[in-house]
Design a protein around this motif. Structure first.
Motif, short mmCIF file in Angstrom:
data_model
loop_
_atom_site.label_atom_id
_atom_site.label_comp_id
_atom_site.label_asym_id
_atom_site.label_seq_id
_atom_site.Cartn_x
_atom_site.Cartn_y
_atom_site.Cartn_z
N GLU A 63 0.83 -1.21 0.00
CA GLU A 63 0.00 0.00 0.00
C GLU A 63 0.87 1.26 0.00
OE1 GLU A 63 -2.68 -0.31 3.32
OE2 GLU A 63 -3.59 -2.15 2.51
N PHE A 64 1.95 1.23 0.77
CA PHE A 64 2.88 2.35 0.80
C PHE A 64 3.42 2.63 -0.60
CE2 PHE A 64 7.43 3.50 0.92
CZ PHE A 64 7.35 4.76 1.49
N LEU A 65 3.89 1.59 -1.28
CA LEU A 65 4.44 1.76 -2.63
C LEU A 65 3.38 2.24 -3.61
CD1 LEU A 65 6.81 -1.32 -3.00
CD2 LEU A 65 7.45 1.10 -2.76
N GLU A 66 2.19 1.67 -3.53
CA GLU A 66 1.11 2.09 -4.45
C GLU A 66 0.79 3.57 -4.28
OE1 GLU A 66 -2.01 -0.70 -3.62
OE2 GLU A 66 -1.04 -2.31 -4.77
N LYS A 67 0.80 4.05 -3.04
CA LYS A 67 0.48 5.46 -2.79
C LYS A 67 1.59 6.38 -3.28
CE LYS A 67 -2.59 4.57 1.09
NZ LYS A 67 -2.73 4.58 2.56
N ILE A 68 2.85 6.03 -3.04
CA ILE A 68 3.92 6.93 -3.47
C ILE A 68 4.06 6.94 -4.99
CG2 ILE A 68 5.18 6.84 -1.28
CD1 ILE A 68 7.22 5.04 -2.62
N LEU A 69 3.68 5.84 -5.63
CA LEU A 69 3.78 5.78 -7.09
C LEU A 69 2.69 6.61 -7.79
CD1 LEU A 69 4.75 2.05 -7.57
CD2 LEU A 69 6.20 4.05 -7.88
N GLN A 70 1.76 7.15 -7.03
CA GLN A 70 0.71 7.99 -7.60
C GLN A 70 1.10 9.47 -7.60
OE1 GLN A 70 -2.96 7.14 -5.55
NE2 GLN A 70 -2.83 4.96 -6.01
N ASP A 71 2.24 9.79 -7.01
CA ASP A 71 2.65 11.19 -6.92
C ASP A 71 3.74 11.48 -7.95
OD1 ASP A 71 4.23 13.53 -5.99
OD2 ASP A 71 2.74 13.51 -4.38
N ALA A 72 3.46 12.39 -8.87
CA ALA A 72 4.39 12.71 -9.96
C ALA A 72 5.73 13.22 -9.44
CB ALA A 72 3.76 13.72 -10.91
N LEU A 73 5.72 14.01 -8.38
CA LEU A 73 6.97 14.54 -7.84
C LEU A 73 7.85 13.41 -7.31
CD1 LEU A 73 8.74 16.97 -7.18
CD2 LEU A 73 7.54 17.16 -5.00
N LEU A 74 7.26 12.46 -6.61
CA LEU A 74 8.03 11.34 -6.08
C LEU A 74 8.56 10.44 -7.19
CD1 LEU A 74 5.80 10.40 -3.02
CD2 LEU A 74 7.88 11.80 -3.05
N LEU A 75 7.82 10.35 -8.28
CA LEU A 75 8.27 9.54 -9.42
C LEU A 75 9.53 10.09 -10.07
CD1 LEU A 75 4.92 8.62 -11.18
CD2 LEU A 75 6.48 7.08 -9.99
N SER A 76 9.85 11.34 -9.79
CA SER A 76 11.06 11.93 -10.37
C SER A 76 12.30 11.64 -9.53
CB SER A 76 10.89 13.45 -10.54
OG SER A 76 10.83 14.07 -9.26
N ASP A 77 12.15 10.98 -8.40
CA ASP A 77 13.29 10.69 -7.53
C ASP A 77 14.02 9.43 -8.00
OD1 ASP A 77 14.90 9.74 -5.25
OD2 ASP A 77 13.90 11.35 -4.15
N SER A 78 15.28 9.57 -8.34
CA SER A 78 16.08 8.44 -8.85
C SER A 78 16.20 7.32 -7.83
CB SER A 78 17.47 8.93 -9.24
OG SER A 78 17.40 9.84 -10.29
#
Length: 164
Positions: A63-78
């Motif tokens: 659930e943690f991963l699914e939620k963070i993967l919905q945020d475009a800003l977090l998706l930009s983190d290498s």
């Protein structure tokens, strides 16, 4: 994943709970204004032999991963990409992201994700130590190792992932 943000559409990695804690801390420090989801609580009497405990934690981490993967800003983190697509340790991810290695983030994902291994220099040093006793020949490897995406990686536990 169907997200265009990810180099690889599938990956198979094993992560310890403490590595999720590390990821959350790094994501939070880079995205101060975003309220990140919480990780499942760390149970003081967590029992790996109790299927309920294991499943509850696994669901919480998913659930943690699914939620963070919905945020475009977090998706930009290498770090997030390395966390999900390579088996690199947090220390190796930090070194790669900060430019302290000769490998870029894309190189690390492409070359190492399907191999379930760390940076090739470490593997080459291990091989050299092993081969020095056997022969005097030197390796002429490029240091990147094989990059054949057809190599299967069946999420087998490595000795490092078995530690407590």
């Amino acid at each position: 994943t169907n997200s265009m943000c990810f180099t690889r559409k599938t990956s198979c990695v094993r992560r310890r709970f403490r590595e999720f804690v590390w990821l959350r801390q790094r994501l939070q420090s880079n995205a101060v204004l975003i309220q990140l989801p919480e990780l499942p609580s760390k149970t003081p009497f967590f029992n790996m032999n109790n299927p309920h405990h294991v499943d509850h934690r696994r669901q919480g981490l998913q659930e943690f991963l699914e939620k963070i993967l919905q945020d475009a800003l977090l998706l930009s983190d290498s770090r997030l990409h390395l966390f999900l697509q390579t088996q690199l340790s947090p220390e190796d991810m930090e070194a790669c992201v900060s430019g302290q290695t000769k490998y870029s983030v894309a190189d690390a994902i492409h070359s190492f994700a399907s191999l379930n291994r760390r940076f090739p220099i470490e593997d080459e040093e291990r091989k050299k130590g092993k081969n020095d006793a056997d022969s005097d020949s030197e390796s002429s490897s490029s240091g990147l190792g094989p990059s054949d995406d057809s190599i299967s990686c069946g999420c087998k536990a490595s000795p490092a992932s078995e530690e407590s």
